[in-house]
Scaffold this motif. Structure first.
Motif, mmCIF file in Angstrom:
data_model
loop_
_atom_site.group_PDB
_atom_site.id
_atom_site.type_symbol
_atom_site.label_atom_id
_atom_site.label_comp_id
_atom_site.label_asym_id
_atom_site.label_seq_id
_atom_site.Cartn_x
_atom_site.Cartn_y
_atom_site.Cartn_z
ATOM 1 N N CYS A 27 3.186 -5.728 -10.223
ATOM 2 C CA CYS A 27 2.410 -5.843 -8.981
ATOM 3 C C CYS A 27 1.118 -6.593 -9.297
ATOM 4 O O CYS A 27 0.314 -6.127 -10.115
ATOM 5 N N ALA A 28 0.908 -7.740 -8.673
ATOM 6 C CA ALA A 28 -0.318 -8.510 -8.877
ATOM 7 C C ALA A 28 -1.138 -8.505 -7.593
ATOM 8 O O ALA A 28 -0.588 -8.616 -6.500
ATOM 9 N N ARG A 86 -2.822 -19.442 -9.051
ATOM 10 C CA ARG A 86 -2.673 -18.010 -9.353
ATOM 11 C C ARG A 86 -1.215 -17.591 -9.221
ATOM 12 O O ARG A 86 -0.704 -16.784 -10.012
ATOM 13 N N ILE A 92 1.077 -15.772 -11.983
ATOM 14 C CA ILE A 92 1.736 -14.486 -11.738
ATOM 15 C C ILE A 92 3.209 -14.557 -12.127
ATOM 16 O O ILE A 92 3.725 -13.661 -12.801
ATOM 17 N N ARG A 136 3.520 -14.523 -15.877
ATOM 18 C CA ARG A 136 3.209 -13.215 -16.460
ATOM 19 C C ARG A 136 4.279 -12.182 -16.126
ATOM 20 O O ARG A 136 4.532 -11.266 -16.921
ATOM 21 N N ALA A 152 -5.265 -3.761 -12.239
ATOM 22 C CA ALA A 152 -5.393 -5.166 -12.612
ATOM 23 C C ALA A 152 -6.827 -5.596 -12.328
ATOM 24 O O ALA A 152 -7.421 -5.185 -11.330
ATOM 25 N N GLY A 177 -4.536 -12.606 -10.655
ATOM 26 C CA GLY A 177 -3.370 -13.091 -11.357
ATOM 27 C C GLY A 177 -2.835 -12.159 -12.421
ATOM 28 O O GLY A 177 -1.846 -12.481 -13.085
ATOM 29 N N GLU A 178 -3.482 -11.001 -12.595
ATOM 30 C CA GLU A 178 -3.007 -10.032 -13.577
ATOM 31 C C GLU A 178 -2.022 -9.060 -12.942
ATOM 32 O O GLU A 178 -1.975 -8.904 -11.718
ATOM 33 N N LEU A 179 -1.273 -8.375 -13.794
ATOM 34 C CA LEU A 179 -0.333 -7.366 -13.324
ATOM 35 C C LEU A 179 -0.942 -5.982 -13.497
ATOM 36 O O LEU A 179 -1.642 -5.719 -14.485
#
Length: 483
Positions: A182-183, A218, A222, A225, A449, A453-455
């Protein structure tokens, strides 16, 4: 067609016969311990086994024999017939451990092509079960005795159900947990276009993401990642999707896909929600795509618009908010629940407010046996013991479903720490703590997060995970080798 006594003839096809018997059987015997007594009766079990053996061998059950059993034994006979038919239908279910009934291939084919076991002789639907309520077994309801879900015509008319063709199915293994990515996508209100207006004297608002080079970049990050993390299922938040961004998601997902599951594990991708289409107002629509093909697998419109109050506008620091302190989400509400069957289970989507107002749709969700709920939201940060957790736990206990809630960072970025103390999370995955169903136990996995753009990751840095088909270990005692 009628028999000589004028009573309607029973169908020979096992699914249609099950529906006819189930609907005609009195609910009274399930409101006390009568049905439980029959279930434990060796004579009833023996009769059910004989029915199952005949149907598995022949693919149908003689209408005259059904008529005789019902005339002589009434509801007790109907119950024995239902148990036997249930065992036979388990051999046509993709969620059961049986695959050795050639005579029932037609029933399976009907499910794969028409989305239900039963045919034109009965209304509504009969579906294979893939979820059980996550609570201790007690006095069972009528539905809980069987490994199929009976969906009435009224309920079926409110469900848009489809079965993913085997050629497109990711073939999730029943024994392997599925990592969920989930981002947040949206980082601040700079990523969001928020407009206020008026409809017939009522203040309204609309939300949509900004389609910028930053967000497009982004999205590529995503996808990369998600693959690197091992995620096979991904859920993006509410209000992160537009028509142009939907096409960008599809292009990036397809262009980076590969048949090597180790390097490219991602398959199911809910690309968020947003105002899609040309209607006015537009629906707030969620779209689930197949990463390999870019094909839309499930589309769900938000069922209940959200009304902002004065305190939320203040806490969220909403720019250009109306002075009277109230605004209604300006969307066209959906009218059906979309449901997708695959090897992961039976998936549905509830968008933000729909999780809080699910009482209007829980009958359909329960009747359909939803095993996985995907819930994109646009809200303040997820906190423990708040509405997201409460709503998820309700669905886990009541339906036995796995619930994945995904949020953005946009609202949280505007709220100072001292006004919303405690750990902040961007995603929550909840599910049955034990498939044995021996306690009211819900497993809660909170992920965080730091950028769009992170999970969202757990404290262990791992991704949260769900289990495929939440009923795999809950086989019925009347099934062969049952528990």
């Amino acid at each position: 067609m009628q028999d000589q006594l004028g009573a309607p003839a029973y169908p020979a096809a096992p699914a249609d016969l099950f529906v006819r018997l189930y609907d005609s059987m009195s609910d009274d015997v399930f409101q006390d311990w009568t049905a439980t007594g029959w279930y434990d009766d060796p004579e009833v079990r023996a009769a059910a086994d004989a029915v199952a053996e005949a149907v598995i061998e022949q693919g149908e059950f003689a209408p005259d024999e059904t008529d005789r059993i019902v005339r002589e034994q009434g509801d007790r006979g109907r119950f024995a017939l239902l148990l036997g038919l249930d065992v036979a239908l388990a051999h046509a279910s993709p969620y059961s451990p049986y695959y050795d009934a050639p005579a029932l291939v037609g029933t399976l084919v009907n499910y794969l092509t028409e989305g239900k076991f039963n045919g034109p002789e009965t209304e509504g639907a009969l579906l294979p079960r893939c979820a059980f309520p996550a609570r201790p077994a007690g006095l069972r309801t009528k539905a809980e005795f069987f490994g199929v879900h009976r969906v009435s015509k009224a309920e079926w008319d409110r469900i848009d159900h489809s079965v993913l063709p085997a050629v497109h199915d990711p073939h999730f293994s029943r024994d392997e947990p599925v990592a969920v990515g989930c981002a947040p996508v949206l980082e601040t209100f700079d990523d969001v276009e928020l407009t206020f207006g008026e409809r017939h004297g009522t203040p309204v608002y609309r939300l949509r993401p900004m389609d910028t080079a930053g967000i497009r970049s982004r999205i590529k990050t995503i996808i990369r990642r998600l693959d690197e993390s091992g995620a096979r299922l991904a859920v993006m938040p509410e209000s992160s999707l537009s028509d142009t961004l939907l096409e960008h998601w599809k292009e990036v997902a397809f262009d980076t896909a590969g048949r090597d599951r180790e390097r490219h594990p991602l398959r199911f991708l809910l690309v968020g929600t947003g105002p899609l289409g040309e209607e006015d107002p537009r629906p707030n629509r969620a779209v689930l795509i197949d990463r390999w093909t870019g094909r839309e697998l499930l589309v769900q419109d938000k069922l209940s618009g959200f009304t902002l109050d004065a305190e939320q506008m203040r806490l969220w620091r909403l720019p250009d908010a109306p002075a009277d302190g109230r605004a209604v989400e300006d969307v066209r509400p959906g009218t059906k629940v979309s449901v997708l069957d695959s090897s992961l289970g039976r998936l549905a989507v509830l968008i933000c407010e729909d999780l809080s107002r699910s009482i209007g749709w829980e009958r359909e969700l329960l009747a359909g046996g939803i095993s996985h709920l995907l819930v994109p939201i646009f809200s303040k940060p997820i906190l423990q013991f708040r509405w997201e957790q409460q709503g998820a736990e309700r669905q886990v206990i009541g339906l036995g479903t796995w619930v994945t809630v995904a949020n953005s960072l946009a609202v949280g970025a505007a709220i100072p720490d001292d006004e919303l103390p405690g750990p902040r999370y961007t995603c929550l995955v909840a599910g049955p703590a034990s498939l044995a169903r021996t306690a009211y136990a819900t497993e809660m996995q909170f992920g965080s997060a730091g950028t769009g753009g992170e999970l969202g990751r757990l404290r262990t840095s791992a991704l949260p995970r769900v289990l495929p088909g939440a009923a795999y270990d809950a086989w019925h005692d009347h099934w062969p080798n049952g528990k």
